[in-house]
Design a protein around this motif. Structure first.
Motif, short mmCIF file in Angstrom:
data_model
loop_
_atom_site.label_atom_id
_atom_site.label_comp_id
_atom_site.label_asym_id
_atom_site.label_seq_id
_atom_site.Cartn_x
_atom_site.Cartn_y
_atom_site.Cartn_z
N TYR B 99 -13.10 -12.46 29.70
CA TYR B 99 -11.80 -12.90 30.19
C TYR B 99 -11.09 -11.89 31.09
O TYR B 99 -10.52 -12.27 32.12
CB TYR B 99 -10.88 -13.35 29.05
N PRO B 100 -11.11 -10.59 30.73
CA PRO B 100 -10.38 -9.63 31.59
C PRO B 100 -10.81 -9.71 33.06
O PRO B 100 -10.01 -9.47 33.95
CB PRO B 100 -10.75 -8.28 30.98
N LEU B 102 -12.33 -12.52 34.42
CA LEU B 102 -12.18 -13.90 34.91
C LEU B 102 -10.72 -14.22 35.21
O LEU B 102 -10.42 -15.09 36.01
CB LEU B 102 -12.71 -14.90 33.87
N GLU B 103 -9.82 -13.48 34.55
CA GLU B 103 -8.39 -13.78 34.64
C GLU B 103 -7.86 -13.86 36.08
O GLU B 103 -7.09 -14.77 36.39
CB GLU B 103 -7.60 -12.73 33.85
#
Lengths: 107, 238
Positions: B99-100, B102-103
């Motif tokens: 996620y970090p 993809l954010e």
């Protein structure tokens, strides 16, 4: 609820499998979009990323046959010495195959 | 450092193509997995179009093999869905760990890339990020490679299968295990990581023996993650 594995039933099963799998691929990202990523969360994620693999591998190493154990050992040793994944993976597979052929009783 | 961090989510055609090529060697083995699935599935009673459609839409080998075990003239839908969810639940963790990076992407791209998230390309992408290099190209390009060869392998298994009757005798059941271990060993190694891995392995084994089937990956990973928070490193970034 039981589904017939013919015609339309098969299609329903396939779609259910696809949707559940997609939910797992998207779910983690989706949930994280509501969690503020602070220092702790970052640490958790970082530690978890290696742990997923270890958690997958542990039962394989403990419960697998001796061929599987030797394969993992070979991969680990080659990886530590040569630091190249491909020879490490190929070596592990080769050792499992050879061991199972040469000593099927011990495998 | 901040500037470097900011470019890690970079994604362009070159990176995707490089990622595709990076996963080609392991794709060879994925093809063989696919062949094994294409050989096993008709024996469980599935017809050819169902098998091809399953590999194309689901693209998750372990859960597909598990469904073969459940395949009878009638299948309990809920049991089947729970089984598939449990086996694929590790994707949830993969998404969370990515996620970090993809954010910063728009949602369509973010979720589009995750369509092809799988063990091998995720592990390699994570390693790229850990080394401070952009990893989303590996995730997407590599995922496309894995998907193509999984479908190709399934097709080969259906049509020219039988060549590989017993993958284990050729050591092929160890492909993914050895690959993932190589990723673990190739990653960050220090006392703190070893402690975290020990916790993950211990929790995984306890869950493997005492908790429901297929819970061990999630239990072990979360235990390892918590261990990482408890033994936080102090000299890092902040």
């Amino acid at each position: 609820m039981n589904i017939e594995t013919t015609g339309l039933g098969t299609l329903i099963i396939l779609l259910a499998m696809a949707v559940v799998t997609l939910a797992t691929r998207w779910g983690g990202v989706f949930v994280m979009s509501f969690v503020p990523i602070g220092y702790r969360v970052r640490q958790f994620i970082h530690a978890m990323s290696g742990s997923v693999l270890v958690a997958l591998l542990a039962p394989l190493a403990v419960n697998g046959d001796n061929g599987a154990r030797l394969a993992l050992l070979t991969t680990a040793v080659i990886m530590l010495t040569l630091k190249k994944p491909l020879p490490a993976i190929a070596g592990g597979i080769l050792v499992a195959a050879l061991f199972r052929h040469l000593w099927p009783m011990l495998a | 450092m901040a500037g470097k961090e900011a470019t890690l989510h970079r994604l362009d055609r070159t990176l995707v193509w490089d990622g595709f090529k990076a996963l080609l060697p392991i794709s060879l083995f994925v093809t063989i997995f696919g062949i094994a699935f294409g050989v096993a599935a008709p024996q469980a009673g599935l017809n050819d179009s169902t098998i091809m459609l399953m590999s194309t839409l689901v693209f998750a080998g372990a859960s597909q093999f598990a469904v073969l075990e459940l395949w009878e003239p009638q299948i309990p839908l809920f049991t089947m869905m729970v089984t598939v969810f449990a086996i694929n639940a590790r994707h949830l963790l993969m998404g969370a760990t990515l996620y970090p990076w993809l954010e910063p992407l728009p949602p369509a791209k973010r979720y589009g890339i995750m369509l092809v998230a799988s063990d091998a390309n995720w592990a390699m992408a994570t390693q790229e990020f850990t080394r401070g290099r952009p990893g989303l190209g590996v995730l997407l390009g590599g995922g496309i490679a894995l998907w193509c060869f999984w479908v190709l392998g399934t097709w080969l298994g259906l049509n020219v299968g039988g060549a590989i009757r017993d993958p284990a005798s050729l050591g092929l059941d160890m492909v993914m295990g050895c690959f993932l271990l190589a990723m673990v060993v190739g990653g960050e190694k220090n006392l703190r990581m070893l402690l975290i891995w020990a916790v993950a392995a211990g929790a995984s084994l306890l869950a493997f023996y005492y908790l429901p089937d297929n819970s061990h990956v999630v239990v072990g990973a979360i235990a390892g993650g918590l261990a990482g928070v408890i033994w936080g490193k102090r000299d890092h970034e902040h």
